[in-house]
Write a protein that holds these residues in place. Sequence first.
Motif, short mmCIF file in Angstrom:
data_model
loop_
_atom_site.label_atom_id
_atom_site.label_comp_id
_atom_site.label_asym_id
_atom_site.label_seq_id
_atom_site.Cartn_x
_atom_site.Cartn_y
_atom_site.Cartn_z
N TYR A 48 60.76 77.66 38.66
CA TYR A 48 62.07 78.30 38.54
C TYR A 48 61.94 79.82 38.68
N SER A 153 62.20 78.91 30.50
CA SER A 153 62.28 77.71 29.65
C SER A 153 63.70 77.16 29.59
N LYS A 155 65.74 77.00 31.96
CA LYS A 155 66.08 76.31 33.22
C LYS A 155 65.60 74.86 33.21
N ASN A 156 64.65 74.57 32.31
CA ASN A 156 64.06 73.23 32.24
C ASN A 156 64.84 72.40 31.23
N LEU A 157 65.20 71.19 31.60
CA LEU A 157 65.99 70.35 30.71
C LEU A 157 65.18 69.83 29.53
N MET A 158 63.88 69.81 29.65
CA MET A 158 63.04 69.32 28.56
C MET A 158 62.93 70.37 27.47
N SER A 159 62.65 69.90 26.23
CA SER A 159 62.47 70.86 25.13
C SER A 159 61.15 71.60 25.33
#
Length: 637
Positions: A48, A153, A155-159
Amino acid sequence: GVCVCVCVSCFPGTFKSKFGEGSCAPCPSNSRTGSRGSNICPCLSGFYRADSDAPDSACTTIPSAPRNVISSVNETSLALEWEEPEDTGGRSDLVYNVVCKKCLRDRSPCTRCDDNVDVGPRRLGLRQRKVVVRNLQAHTRYSFEVQAVNGVSGKNLMSPRYSTVNITTNQAAPSAVPTVHLMRSTSDTLSLSWLPPEKPNGVILDYEIKYHERVSGQPMSHTVTSQHSSAKVEGLRGATPYVVQVRARTVAGYGRYSNPMEFSTSLHSDPQKSVQDQLPLIIGSASAGLLVIVALVVMAVVCLKKQRSGSELEYTEKLQQYISPGVKVYIDPFTYEDPNDAIHEFAKEIDISCVKIEEVIGAGEFGEVCRGRLKQAGRREMVVAIKTLKAGYTERQRRDFLAEASIMGQFDHPNVIRLEGVLTRSCPVLIITEFMENGALDSFLRLNDGRFTMTQLVGMLRGIAAGMKYLSDMNYVHRDLAARNILVNSNLVCKVSDFGLSRFLDDTSADPTYTSSLGGKIPIRWTAPEAIAFRKFTSASDVWSYGIVMWEVVSYGERPYWDMSNQDVMTAVEQDYRLPPPMDCPMVLHQLMLECWMKERNLRPKFCRIVSTLDKLLRNAASLKVHQQQHQQLWEP
């Protein structure tokens, strides 16, 4: 000749951010374009650009988890340190978050710590790789997540990726004694009292009282100790001001002293002192003498009437009619010469063809507990709970097993478990009751930690109190009131259950909840001091137990007195220690608990008053929003 400039679009894999002069450039790291004439190279999957990144910058990713988290516990404080992640994601804007979770039980999920826990310098957006955590609870398990976060961070769907460290806090010294009061002074004594520390962090062993004359320079200090939260300091000089401080001691050591308070002795001695001090004893002796006389008269009348009545049971019934005309009164099945007579009088015999056992749902004291169906003529089929008496029982076990049905069959109240009937002629012998879908209250609360509103919890408590009011009005003393013995149906209606008497009569039970005392089993954590010491079980001792149930409900099934031993619990209660308010407990509820735990049993509220108090709270929901976190007080009888 004429020079002709031809504009050629960039080839796939290259880009040019602006039109005009200049050549096409290869795509930055972790980006690619498959089309001609691109002015930007999109990021590869999992990479990203942050909103603040230039369009022609390299694409980056989220960092891996921090490494090598080291924890160091000091009583109720914790230091955490860690190393940088192996992969920073290709960025320099790396920060860390620390998430604190409290773990009350082995199988339950951990929950977020409350705001009282202090994480310094802060919880989120840390640049440095260490924090200090303060204000944790003593003897409590915690789990800490150290997250690594950078500019992409979000931009990422994960925790975020994190490392976990689990710790258990130690015993801690108590907090400071809040304040000291002067109760009385003479020419040579100061009688003092004080509130216990807001955070005892364990059982208070004793208090140290430090005092000195208020003089200039370095005065000589003296100390005395007290087992209770009051003391008399003697041997003082008359008409002299003294500076007094008090501190508490647990096995972890002394806490901080209270703020210095100044009190003065009197000028003259107190000639009335001896009479004043003995007056309560004189009154007490007179009262005791009067009580003895009254008791002897009552016993004489009882014996006389008993001789005339012929049978003990007949006499019991006549006495109940005399005491409570028009009021149904509980009859102890053990007053029947043949316990089978009690069963036939109070419990309906059901035919085996009406009962269908479907599955085992638990283990009872005498055998399995099952779920099944009951279909009686002229009535709709219903789901029921079925208690079984295991094979190989003795005649005494059969009698004790059916005694519960003889007791339950006398009750008819929406907050008391309903008996449908018994099967005494079948094998195995069965007791049939209404089915409560959500099972025992303690385990139900643990499974639903934090999911109910305070109003819902108080509604549950109101139901339990209403059931106990009904039972106490019938002169029935439960003796084992605890959240494990309250059942909950699908509508969150709570009903008092478990009317078995055998555990109090039989000393062979393996259940660690019930501790042997004076030839019987007593659930120490739930039982009033006079019931433990003198077997004095009354509705007032049930009120004490109800206070513990209140604490269990508001704490979502926490174990009363945590991991303290039964002996420590008895010692602590005897020294006036009382359970502090659970997290988010409204002040009015903890105050009601403290009233239920008054040492003098006659000062505890009756169940009728508890019901009306809870009704008022339910009508005035605002009163349930006042929490007692910072200014918690432990009761001093």
